[in-house]
Every structure is written in C-alpha cells, then in structure tokens.
Design a protein around this motif. Structure first.
Motif, PDB file in Angstrom:
ATOM      1  N   ASP A   1     -11.280   3.371   1.059  1.00 32.85           N
ATOM      2  CA  ASP A   1     -11.752   2.681   2.270  1.00 32.85           C
ATOM      3  C   ASP A   1     -13.235   2.941   2.524  1.00 32.85           C
ATOM      4  O   ASP A   1     -13.981   2.026   2.854  1.00 32.85           O
ATOM      5  CB  ASP A   1     -10.925   3.128   3.488  1.00 32.85           C
TER       6      ASP A   1
ATOM      7  N   PHE B   1       1.165  -2.623  -4.157  1.00 32.45           N
ATOM      8  CA  PHE B   1       0.183  -3.368  -3.375  1.00 32.45           C
ATOM      9  C   PHE B   1       0.413  -4.858  -3.573  1.00 32.45           C
ATOM     10  O   PHE B   1       0.994  -5.270  -4.587  1.00 32.45           O
ATOM     11  CB  PHE B   1      -1.253  -3.002  -3.791  1.00 32.45           C
TER      12      PHE B   1
ATOM     13  N   ASP C   1      -7.439  -4.448   5.776  1.00 35.28           N
ATOM     14  CA  ASP C   1      -6.782  -3.441   4.948  1.00 35.28           C
ATOM     15  C   ASP C   1      -7.392  -2.050   5.099  1.00 35.28           C
ATOM     16  O   ASP C   1      -6.740  -1.057   4.804  1.00 35.28           O
ATOM     17  CB  ASP C   1      -6.883  -3.829   3.456  1.00 35.28           C
TER      18      ASP C   1
ATOM     19  N   ARG D   1      -3.188  -2.778  13.749  1.00 36.84           N
ATOM     20  CA  ARG D   1      -3.954  -2.327  12.596  1.00 36.84           C
ATOM     21  C   ARG D   1      -5.335  -2.969  12.464  1.00 36.84           C
ATOM     22  O   ARG D   1      -6.320  -2.271  12.229  1.00 36.84           O
ATOM     23  CB  ARG D   1      -3.124  -2.602  11.339  1.00 36.84           C
TER      24      ARG D   1
ATOM     25  N   MET E   1       0.850  -1.195   0.000  1.00 41.50           N
ATOM     26  CA  MET E   1       0.000   0.000   0.000  1.00 41.50           C
ATOM     27  C   MET E   1       0.875   1.231   0.000  1.00 41.50           C
ATOM     28  O   MET E   1       2.086   1.144   0.061  1.00 41.50           O
ATOM     29  CB  MET E   1      -0.885   0.006   1.229  1.00 41.50           C
TER      30      MET E   1
ATOM     31  N   ALA F   1      -4.713  -7.491  -3.933  1.00 43.15           N
ATOM     32  CA  ALA F   1      -5.463  -6.302  -3.501  1.00 43.15           C
ATOM     33  C   ALA F   1      -6.400  -5.840  -4.618  1.00 43.15           C
ATOM     34  O   ALA F   1      -6.000  -5.760  -5.774  1.00 43.15           O
ATOM     35  CB  ALA F   1      -4.500  -5.186  -3.115  1.00 43.15           C
TER      36      ALA F   1
ATOM     37  N   SER G   1      -7.445  -7.273  -9.232  1.00 41.88           N
ATOM     38  CA  SER G   1      -6.172  -7.621  -8.615  1.00 41.88           C
ATOM     39  C   SER G   1      -5.100  -7.769  -9.693  1.00 41.88           C
ATOM     40  O   SER G   1      -5.412  -7.853 -10.892  1.00 41.88           O
ATOM     41  CB  SER G   1      -6.319  -8.935  -7.856  1.00 41.88           C
TER      42      SER G   1
ATOM     43  N   GLN H   1       5.140  -7.596  -3.138  1.00 41.39           N
ATOM     44  CA  GLN H   1       4.189  -6.643  -3.694  1.00 41.39           C
ATOM     45  C   GLN H   1       4.546  -6.321  -5.151  1.00 41.39           C
ATOM     46  O   GLN H   1       5.660  -6.537  -5.588  1.00 41.39           O
ATOM     47  CB  GLN H   1       4.178  -5.370  -2.852  1.00 41.39           C
TER      48      GLN H   1
ATOM     49  N   TRP I   1      -9.184  -3.375  -3.652  1.00 39.05           N
ATOM     50  CA  TRP I   1     -10.081  -2.286  -3.256  1.00 39.05           C
ATOM     51  C   TRP I   1      -9.556  -0.909  -3.681  1.00 39.05           C
ATOM     52  O   TRP I   1     -10.227   0.095  -3.496  1.00 39.05           O
ATOM     53  CB  TRP I   1     -10.419  -2.383  -1.780  1.00 39.05           C
ATOM     54  N   GLN I   2      -8.377  -0.850  -4.289  1.00 37.84           N
ATOM     55  CA  GLN I   2      -7.900   0.398  -4.875  1.00 37.84           C
ATOM     56  C   GLN I   2      -8.451   0.551  -6.294  1.00 37.84           C
ATOM     57  O   GLN I   2      -8.938  -0.399  -6.891  1.00 37.84           O
ATOM     58  CB  GLN I   2      -6.360   0.388  -4.922  1.00 37.84           C
TER      59      GLN I   2
ATOM     60  N   SER J   1      -8.934   1.233   6.870  1.00 36.61           N
ATOM     61  CA  SER J   1      -8.895   2.005   8.114  1.00 36.61           C
ATOM     62  C   SER J   1     -10.129   2.887   8.177  1.00 36.61           C
ATOM     63  O   SER J   1     -10.580   3.400   7.152  1.00 36.61           O
ATOM     64  CB  SER J   1      -7.647   2.881   8.174  1.00 36.61           C
TER      65      SER J   1
ATOM     66  N   GLN K   1     -14.572  -0.582  10.548  1.00 40.21           N
ATOM     67  CA  GLN K   1     -13.477  -1.141   9.746  1.00 40.21           C
ATOM     68  C   GLN K   1     -13.981  -2.446   9.144  1.00 40.21           C
ATOM     69  O   GLN K   1     -14.296  -3.380   9.871  1.00 40.21           O
ATOM     70  CB  GLN K   1     -12.274  -1.412  10.651  1.00 40.21           C
TER      71      GLN K   1
END
Lengths: 430, 430, 430, 430
Positions: free
Chosen positions: D167, D413, D55, D106, D1, D417, D305, D390, D419-420, D57, D51
């Motif tokens: 997020d 990432f 991943d 986290r 990230m 991953a 992904s 990564q 969610w970006q 926040s 949350q």
C-alpha cells in the motif's frame, strides 16, 4: 453467457456417415430455423427492436445474428459465388468474433432501428434459400468439411432461441402495462410429492465429452476427478421454500452471503428473485411469459443469481453441487424434462426430472478442463476466452430447445445474472 | 429544452373575438395535428420506438404525449362524459407535470415497446375525433375558458414537431448505415453574399411580450433594460468560417474556452460540431436529414453547443449577442425565413433573414424577467422551474413550424446541448 | 469558486503613490501571510494533507499554492537571480493556469503526502524572506510594474484563507469523532430584534467598479442598469425560519424547487443544510468549527445551496435579490460586520450588518458585464473562463478576512455548492 | 485479498504444549508487533494518512486495525477488567466483521485525519502493555482458550505487514516526485542461470492442511485430487521475457486474452505491468520501494494481474499452474527464499526458490475445498465469504514476513489486482 465453441473432430465413422446424410440435415436445418421464427409470432416490430439492459439483445438482432453466422461461416467459404446479402451486416451482427473484424458494440444494439424486422425476415429467407440450395448441390468433400460447422450453426441458433425468450421476457417486463408474451398455457402446475436424494458413493470418476455425438469444445477433454461421497436433490427448490428463506430474513442476514453477493443485493436493492412483484401483506405475484399471476409455492423458483442460490443453500445447511457431481448423476439418465418444445415457457416441476425446467447453479467456477486447448481460426479463436469470472450451470430449462443439452453440457453466466431461467438444486456431503 | 408555459390573458377584445371563432380554431387544430403525422411518413415502426440518448424521445412518444396533453388539459376537464382512451397512458405519457401525478421516467422512454405505433395512431385519431366533436358543440362560456388552453396545446405540439425532427435525426445518425429521413430536397445551397451588421444605438429599451397575440409566460412581463450601443451580424456564421476555427486549432486552445466548455470537449472528445464526419485530409461530410453529403462551406454551421459558439466568438474577437440585443433588432421586422414548412429540414442561409435556419445561442442565462411570477395550477406549476443552468436561444430554425416564433420568443437549452439546430450569430460593441 | 483576476489600472495617482509605499506594503504582506499560518495552529499534519471531496483542497495545498503564486508571478519575473525553491512545485501547486504549463489534477491533491507540512512551511519561509528582501531593495520602475501583481497576490491569499477554513471544516466533519477546529469562542449568539427592509426606488442605476482602490476585473466596467423599485431584507434568514420551511415539508414539495434543484436534493438525499445533524424528535445539532452543539434558531442559516435558497424564497412568497439590487443598497454603507478577524468562525447575526456573517446567494447568473474583455497574459488569460453555470454571491462571510470585500465584489459558485458560508437575504418587488 | 480465517484445532499435543509456552509466545508477540512499527521508520505522518485507491489502506489504519483486532478478540473477552482504549475505535478500525457491529466504510479510510499517527502509536503501546501483562498473569485454562486466537492475531498482523508495504508503495508512486520508501539496498540483482522444470507424474494426490502447525481454515480439509502429469517451471518469468511479450504486441492481440482481461486492459489503458514507466525508445524504468531505476531484464516480473499472467502464458504456449500442482511440488521442500526479513523489498530471483520473491498466479478460482464448512462466531463468520470472483496465488513474496507461508497457504485476489507483488511461474502438460 451461452457461447458457441468448436466441435471436437468425430472419432466415430458411423456417426460421421449418419451426419453426412444431407436430406436429414436439411430437414433439421429447416426445423431449427423455423423454430426461431415461430418464437416471434405475436410480437410487434416495436417489441423486437428495443434493448432494456446491456445483457439483453433485441429479438431482431438474434434473428439476424444467427443468420449472419451461417452466412459467414458456411455460405461465404463453402458456397462458390455466393454474394453476401448486405455487406453492412457483417459489422452490425457480428457478436464477438474479433478475427472477423470490427463490430457494433453490444450495449448499442438497441440503437439500431434499421434493418427493420421485415428486412431481417427477408435476410433470413434469402440465406435459408441459399443454404437449402447449397445442401442440395454441394459435392461430398466440401460437405464433409462444412458439416461440423453447420452442426455448430444449428446448436448456436438453439442457444439463441433460449436467449431470445429470456430477453423478450425482460423487454416486456419493463413496461408498466406488463403485456404477456403468449396467452397462458393450460394450467400445468407442479404437484411436488416425491422428495429425497440421489446418492453417489464418489471415488475416481470421469467427466467430460468423448466419443460420438456433437459437443462444444469446453466439454472436453474427458478426464478424471476424485469425488467424496455426496447426494443430489431429486427436486428443484420451490418458490415456497424460497419464500420461507425470504421471510426468515434471508436478504438481511450477511452471514449467509458471499461478500460480493451481499454487496450486490445492497447496491441493487434486491429482496426477492427477478420478476417477483410484492403485493400486499408479503405476498407475491409472478411475471411470466404468460403474463402476471400469483406466485405458486409449489413451482420451482427461477430467476435467482448464483449469489442468491448460494445464500439460500447456506440457509438450508446444505450446499450447491459441483458440476462434476451433477454430471455423474446425470450421466446414465435419459435427457427428458420440460423443454422449450413443450410450450410452457415456464417451469412446471412435474416429473422430478434432472433436466429441463431450470438451469441449476453449481458451485464450480467456469474453468478449462485439464488439457483443454483453444482451437485455431475464427470459430475457435475464443473458445476459452470466457473462462474467468463466471459460474457453471447445468441441465437446461423450459426455454432450452429439446435435444440441445446433454450430461456434459456446460452453460455459464456471471454470478449476478438473473434474467435466465436459473434455479437451485441442492447437494450434500454424506 | 422547449417547455410550454401558461399564456398571458389577452387584453385585446378584437383578437379575443377572432380566437373565439371555433371554425377557424378547428381548422388550425386539424392543420397542426396533421403536420405531426405528416412528419412520420416514411418512418418504420422500428424508427419510432428507440431512444438513443436521455435527451431524445421516441417519435411515438412525441405523438402520444402531445395527445395526452390535449386529453388531460382539455377533454377531461371541459368535455362532460369524456372517458380517457387508456388510463395507463396518464403514467406513460406525462412528461414532467408533478401535479398530475407519477410518471414514467424520461430516460426509460425507449424501454417501452407498447403501445405500438399503430396503437398510438389510434389514440390520436380518437382524441382528434373527440376534440372536433367538442369544438362543434361546446357552449360559449366553456369555450371561452378552454380556448387559451387549446392555444397552448397547439403551440405545445408545434414545439414537439421540432423536437420530433431533431430527435429522429439523432436516432438515424446512430446507425452505421446512416439512413436518410427524407430524400434530398432540391439542392438549395446558400449563396452568401451580403455580409455586414445591423447597428443599434442602445439606450433604455423595452423587451418582453405585451398586448395582443399568444405568448408563453416566460416572455413576460415586458420591462426596461439599458443597453450600450452594439451591432448584430446580418448573417449566421458559416460552416466554412467554423472550419477555419477548427483548422486554426480552435479545439486545442484552452484560452478560447470557458472552463466548463474546455472540460466538456476534453471529456467527450469533441473536435467538430455534431454530425460532422471527418473524411480524409481534414475534409468533412455532413449527416443531414436528407442523408450524408459533403460539407458546404457556405451553409450556416449548426449543431454546435453554447460552449463552441462562445469559443468561436472569442476566436473572432467578436462576441455572442445578449438576448435583449437580438430582440430589439428583431422587434420591427417581419417573421420570415427558412422554417419547417419549406421542407428543407436543413439551413439554407438564403435571404439573410433574422429568423429561421438556426436558433442562435445568446450570452444570456435563462433567468426570470423582473416581476415574473409563476402561475397557479398544473399548467403553470413549473413555469419557471427550468430557469437555472440554461442559456437562451432566439429566432427559430429550419425545424420550427411556420408561425410558431416571434421577436419575444425565448428558447433555452443547457450549454452542452448540440442536437438542436443551434447556430451562431455574432455581435459586437460599438 | 473564488478566482483571482487581474486588476484594473489605477486612475488615481494619489492612490498610486500610497500603494508605492513599500514599507506599508511590506507590512501588509507580513500580516496577510502570517494570518494564513495562524489559521493552521492546532491542526495536526494529518489534518492538513487529506482531501474529502473534489472541491476541497488540503490545508497544505493552500499554503503551498499561495506561495507558488507569489514565487511565479513576482519573484521569478521581477527578482533577478531568484532561483525557484523546488522546480517540481510548479507542477504540484499550479491551480488552473494553463499558460504556466501542465499541472497536477485537482481531484488528486489528496494523493500527495510529499512535500510534507513541514517542507511546505520551509517553502513559505524561504519565499517570504526573498519577498521581503526584494521589497527592501527593488528599484522604483520595477516596483511600479510589480506592485499591482503583489496586490493580487495578497487578495488571492485572502481568498484562500476563507477556502482553507471552509475546507478544513469539511475535512473534520467527515470524521465520526467530529473534532473541533478551535475551542468554542465565547458564546456570542444572535439577538435578532430589528427586522424590516431597506427600500429602493429603482430606476437607472450604475454598478461595477470604477475609480481608486483595488478590484478584480470581473467587477468592471462600471455600467448602467435599469431596476424596478424593490426592497432588501435587513436581516439574514435565520436557522429557525429555515427550520419552519423544513417542517412545512419544504424538501418534499416539488412546486417550490427549480427542476435541477429538485433533482439534486432527490439524488443526494438532502433534507437540511450541510452540517445539520438530525437528533431525536426533529431537532438538530450543528457541526461548527468550534465543534458540535445544538442549533440555535436565532442564528443565520448557512451552508445552503442556491437551490435551497431559491426554494426557501419561493416558500416565503418573497424572492432572492439580483446582484445589482444588493450592490446599490450596499454602495453607500460602511463595510462592517462579522469577518474572519473577529475569530468567531461562525455567523453571529449581530448588528444587522449587510456585510459579513454569510455570503448571500443572488438570483443573478455569473455573467460578464457589458464591455468586459479578458486581459492578456497568464494572470488574465482566464478572467472570464468561469462565467458559465455559476451564480453570484455577495457580501462576505465570517470566514472572509477583514478588508477583503467591498460593494462591487462578486463571489460565485455553482448552484449546488454548500460547503461555503452561504446564506439567504430576501428581496421583494414593491 | 489476504483475509484471516479461523485455525483448525490442533491434533498434536506436543505442538500444543510448545504453543502453550507463554514466554515463547510473548517473545514472538513482541517480535511481530515491533516489525510492524519498524516498517514505518522513515515515513512522515503525511505518508501514513492518505488513501490512493479503494484497495489501499493508510499505514496508520493498518497499525490501528491490527491492534483493534487484538483488543477485540483477546483483551476484551479474556482479560478481566480491561477497558477499551477508545470506544470510537471499534467503529473506525473494524475491517469487515459484521457480527462485531457497524464499521467505517473501506473507501473512506483516507478521509480520517484523526486519530493521528501519534495517537495510533499510543494505542499500540497501550494494547501491547496490556497484552504482555495478560500473558504474564493469565491462568492456564484461559490461556488455552485464547492461544489459538492469539496465533491468528499474529498471523493476521503479518498479513497486514505485507499489505502495509504494497500500500505504501502505491501511495508513494502517485506522487510525481516519486520518493523512495527506503534507500536502495545493496544491489542484489538476479543471476538467472538455471532454467528447466520440476516434473511430476500426477495421479491421485492429496492437498490441503492436516496435522500439526497453524493454518487458516481455507486450507482445510485435506482431500484427494486427481492430476494428470505436468511440469512446473523452476524459475519465475523475468522482466526481460515479459518485455519480449510486450514487444511482440502482447497487449494488442485479443486472441491471447480472456474476454474480461481484454476489456480490462482496453478500459484502463494498460500496456505494461504496474510501476513500469516507459522512457524513450521502448525502454522502461521501474518504480520500486527503493526509488526509480532502470528495469533489469533478468529480475522477476511483478505487479501483473491474473489477466496479464494468463495472456503471457498463452503467448508462450505454456500455461499457468493449478493450485494443486504448485502445492504437490512444494510439499516436500524447505520454505526458503527472498522474504520480507531480507530487507530487499523487491524480488531478486536468486537461488531459484519456489517460495518468496513473488506470489504466483494460479489458474485456480478461489473455491471452498470439498467438505469445507464455515466456523461459528465472529472470527469464523466469514471464512468463506470471499470465495467468489477471485483467483488463488501461492508461495509468498519479498514482502511476506519470514515464517508466514507454507505449502498449503492460499492467497487470493481479484483477477485485475496488480498492486501486490504478483508474478508468473509457468506450467505445462507432459
């Protein structure tokens, strides 16, 4: 882990004609196959059937899988009239070839008591007999088509010989009784005198396989890279040097570690390499294939993960080599060192060789070379499918069969793997 | 699961004198011990070493653990000068006796290739020889002190005989090849004709063990309970009746299930008893110790969990019995039925017996009887420590050695256990 | 956990006529509903939305779920023309009624930021207004049919008031800042003087609900049990007594524990009750709903699991009571003690009451009473579905609304639950 | 990230003098900080506290953490007499700086209801006031030392602005009600006309940062690489093209996938990008920050992904670019495209820009550049600690603040991953 891949077509007719010598190939076939069986001498059937972690395969699985490979990719397509030894073996002993069909899940290999070790032995004998008969009688065109696959089959079996050893080491190590695999070889402890570096001026270099000789396809194509000047250590890192790292708080200092590495050692409680057993007063015993004995500070350290290798390198102020750096240094040198055939089953560190003793972790992620393309068909179907999440290792180990590795050879494992004979060779910018 | 517990002191001198007859005891000793070995005939060493789920123990572990039990609780304290066969076995083969010291973790029993099956065989022979010598020469007071423990040791071994069978069944079933444990016995399929109920008027009854004869301490003390009138089915539920439940959507109707049971079948994907293999068109094959064959609708259903038994009972409109209900019906009847010695290794359903064929799940949680107190020492240390989270089963099965169970015998397993020969006998309010 | 179940039909017409008094019921309705909202005074919206373990529900979920219950089981079927406030709430706020349809998974309740706390407040207001309007205008037959369900709805909301408190206690305790739920109540510490026992001669007794008054159906039918003579402690076990257990190595002595309990404390690292914070020198602070403060040895111990209660009892040489024992002692006594309405939010131990302060773990598994049958329909669909794997608790706590419990009331939780106000009352054989 | 790293020292004095202009910096400070707050307009406190996966926040954590960063690395060391707003925040809002001390784990960020959103707002206001006062009054030497850190602080906050958006998108998407973050922007759908490639002849190129302007240290040192000739697609892959891949069985064909990727999609049941919702007949809706709407085949695909990007590329016969390839094409071009400031919160695909819309996955593992060395101190302590496991992404997205990215910028990432705003831009060998 070790994965066989398809060979490049040979561009050298002389080499082709050498390889077409069936008698020689039949001899090599027998030698490689016998080596596998020889490695099991002294093991009980009970030793050969259990699986002590998902990465480990039972001994008898290795023996059967390599046989299935020959049966499936050679006898079935190239030997007319051949009938498979047992149709259920296709399901039981396929490792990961999805094009060949469904297969038994890897972590469940230790749930299979049948076929027994004896039955697997009979399977091997039957396939070997059929193979030798086929080699004796096959016509030239068919042989020409099949020979490259047989090359793969033999290299594939050599890879599994190394895995068979590292796997049985893990199996025996789980037993509180700690049985030895073989009686201790004559003590051949390292006498490390010469240190120092091989220097390289960098520049535009070429790496990767081209020309004659066998290679897996992940070693191709040969291509250019630009390297800054660097140096590569002449010696592997020793257990004593690694012990200094431990005693200096190496496993307790987050600033030395990759974030994933720090999480891994915390989660798993790692505080030393695999097979190190702490005794009193911060001393260590070592579990080897020859049994348990005190750690010798002058021997090469092995059974470290990439994370530990990287943290150790950070602690020294040097760094791990890139795979291209290792290869350009190795390119002109003789492939010699402490390999499987020496019968030590453990690194000795003697002679200061670049090869053998321990695979060295590089700082290079396992990626396809520029221009790499996966081949067609079942054997080539997955050539590149492991090119993610793994790091490259170079040079072979004390469990690698002699003649199996070369300067361009790329081994690869996930960064947390420790049960291979993996060690550390430092590099530095100049 | 089956757990051995300490015996009550005998109040009957006649029985005591019978038990002090060493010749008879030596004979029984030999018979029980030989039965264990006889159960392994035909198994390969490979079959005897693997562990296919945490509940399952390898065959060789059963053989060694029962031997360790005799060595630890009899030879060591009562045979002067006896030296343990191998000191490491105390760690490897202790099941759960914390007072005896550290022990090898249960889920890791399948990680041990050594001692081999052959070495375990030698261990058994050595302990048997020492035991027979001791029985021949021990003085009377020492014998009197040791005899009750030997009783436990033999009953303990009988319990493990049943577990050995249900465990090897699970081991062989994991293999896609599905090997049979024994060649099929002469077809003795159930001919279920007589249905109907045993009626009981209820009232103030007594259950639990008292008087002469061996019993585990969880069967004591004998005490009063008040029961409303009830009836207990004369026959076990059949596979055909259970199939009707499946076909009526039994596994898809939450209203029939306990909340934990519904969660369990969803999470694990259960849609039939263990060892049922769906073939085409909603038909089933059955995996038995004699191999795979079509399901026979008239045989008793086995390998169901408590959750499934409870859901089935709800579907019928009847209910499962309480353990006291089963016991008061059984109290006056002969202990006869299809036990291990018959050699079927599978329920037959013949004869309409209350005992044998299949343990029946009761609706009773495994709790201490009023006034129950744990005994002193290692053997008694944990008498009650399993009295939480488990359900009581009654009656014995086709894998229970003849002579091992009785009306007061309490078996117990967690509600999701299915690998035992566990079946269903319905009850009803009147 | 607390689960609402269907009421028995009333056999007492006088009671029926009392209950048909709508004005009284409307008043009780307002009181119960206002109490829920009053419990949230001082909580930020942020406090009311998060979920700190799967057992815990967010405050706003409790507020919405109890409202959904009234809307679904009363307004929709009994108030003609009523339109649901928001159709999506049926999915979001159904707890476990499978007959009502799909529902949002329990462990994901903390993933819902919407509806907000404010929107839930508007939902409550709308349903309350509709309910009061309905109570004012409904005709007699419809009221007669609906009144028993409204009884359940109000008892159901009282159960959730207790859960709301124990859940918010857990939420606030996860925050390193450890905010208090309410400013400390006037210090009302226990002054434990009178010890001793209530003696009971045993014999054939009756337990369970019968006759007038509300009860959940798991309290029925009333039935006979036979009890040996016993005694029940007049006082709850204190924190100081529990501290002695800890200091005597209670958490390190396997012989005191059930096998599952020993595994649980090892796996989770438990060495004291929940919300005990070890400070220096073996002293403890206590996290309460009034904030953090030193442990008072004379206060009742709470937040122990069944496993801990059982181990403690074994350590003392006494035992936990059976639920029937508690009930026959409680049967003739006034329901009085430290309940929610007192506003302490913590046990005081004052007065030596049998009720209030802390639910007491019994040695009785939560099983159906003889003759128990599940009722029909959605409300009754699952009456017995939690009757497996849980233990019975009796007596109510400092978080139980006044008037909610009675002698026959059966609360139940899994043996490892600790976040309720669960304590220990010893029993003994005589 | 996204991880902030230390800046290279500036070699350009003109740039240095520009940066020393405090008024300009104070203005930029206010702009960046206000943008963060502006992104939360319309969110309820409840939205900002939960949350929904490790991943993610909570919004309020982003707001507090970026403030803690400024307080810890600027105010505390450089503003004499500054007192921290709340000492507990150092523990709560440290992300991963081990040198700064212990920190809240986290995955537990969603367990914190306090400080509330309002309190975090007051925290931000207090730090902003102190920062502006400090900027107005600090002497020149101190300012010179602190300015590079403030640069990092502002870039760091911009990185968190993107994460805040991705997020909160994940948070809202978990709610079955699917609330929109913002009302739909004026429909600006892509009109994809121009396809084609940018061609590059390869050779010895230079990549990495050098010279004036801010950069993170993972962009250095600038160094040579040798590239074969290649081409890079002018357009991002569209949703329609990706749909063709799905309909052609893309998720069911193992030969297209990396081994780890195939395992990932099997284990997680992925059959389409994140936020695609299958409706009837194989059509899809898309969940965006503007709510749910039908998928537009001409918009760029996002939320895939690396595994999916790689499989898609294999399916096309092209491949993903190496990071050096992207950079040399981007090097001479204007940094323009659909960034956060445009207010679309979703890719439009307009204009055929190389930047913005979606980060593109490269085939390059995230590794240190040759000669890279980690800096000293807390800020630099972990510069390289994420360089394992990564993959590199390039180019910025519709959630990246304008002015934040550049040709040398390396985002990274893990390969799973999704969610970006991660998309696909193809490359090819020539």
């Amino acid at each position: 882990m070790l994965q066989s891949t398809v060979p490049r077509p040979s561009q050298d007719s002389a080499e082709g004609s050498a390889r077409s010598d069936r008698a020689l190939l039949a001899e090599r076939y027998a030698a490689v196959r016998n080596t596998s069986m020889a490695l099991t001498v002294g093991l009980a059937p009970e030793d050969q059937v259990i699986q002590t972690m998902p990465d480990v395969s039972p001994t008898k699985w290795h023996l059967a899988h390599t046989t299935w490979f020959l049966e499936t990719f050679l006898l079935t397509p190239f030997a007319p009239g051949y009938e498979v030894f047992d149709p259920s073996f296709g399901y039981l002993f396929n490792s990961y070839y999805e094009a060949i069909g469904e297969r038994h899940p890897r972590p469940a290999r230790g749930l299979l008591s049948r076929p027994t070790v004896g039955e697997v032995g009979r399977y091997r004998a039957a396939v070997d007999e059929a193979m030798q008969a086929w080699l004796g009688g096959v016509d030239a065109p068919r042989f020409a088509a099949a020979a490259p696959i047989l090359e793969i089959g033999l290299h594939h079996e050599q890879q599994h010989q190394e895995l068979l050893l590292t796997d049985i080491k893990h199996v025996l190590a789980q037993n509180p009784v700690m049985p030895a695999y073989r009686a201790a070889a004559p003590a051949k402890r390292p006498q490390l005198g010469l240190d120092g570096w091989w220097d390289h001026e960098g520049g535009l270099v070429e790496i990767g396989h081209a020309g004659a000789g066998f290679a897996f396809d992940n070693e191709s194509p040969r291509h250019r890279q630009y390297l800054p000047p660097f140096r590569l250590a002449r010696r592997l890192v020793t257990a004593g040097q690694y012990l200094d790292f431990i005693r200096d708080g190496g496993y307790r200092r987050p600033e030395l570690w990759l974030s994933d590495g720090w999480a891994a050692i915390k989660e798993r409680g790692w505080a030393a390499p695999l097979y190190w057993i702490e005794t009193e007063g911060g001393a260590y015993d070592l579990l080897t294939l020859n049994g348990r004995r005190p750690l010798d500070p002058s021997e090469p350290v092995v059974h470290v993960s990439f994370y530990e290798a990287e943290a150790f390198a950070n602690w020294t102020g040097f760094r791990l080599p890139m795979e291209a750096e290792w290869e350009v240094v190795a390119a002109g040198r003789q492939v010699a060192g402490n390999f499987l055939d020496a019968g030590h089953y453990h690194p000795t560190g003697e002679g200061g060789h670049l090869y053998g003793d321990a695979w060295v972790w590089t700082r290079s992620a396992y990626q396809p070379y520029p221009g790499y393309r996966a081949a067609e068909g079942a054997l080539g179907e997955y050539n590149g499918k492991f090119m993610s999440g793994q790091m490259v290792l170079r040079g072979g180990s004390c469990a690698t069969p002699d003649g199996h590795v070369r300067a361009t050879y790329r081994n690869f494992f996930p960064p947390d793997a420790r049960w291979q004979f993996s060690g550390i060779r430092l590099a530095a910018d100049v």
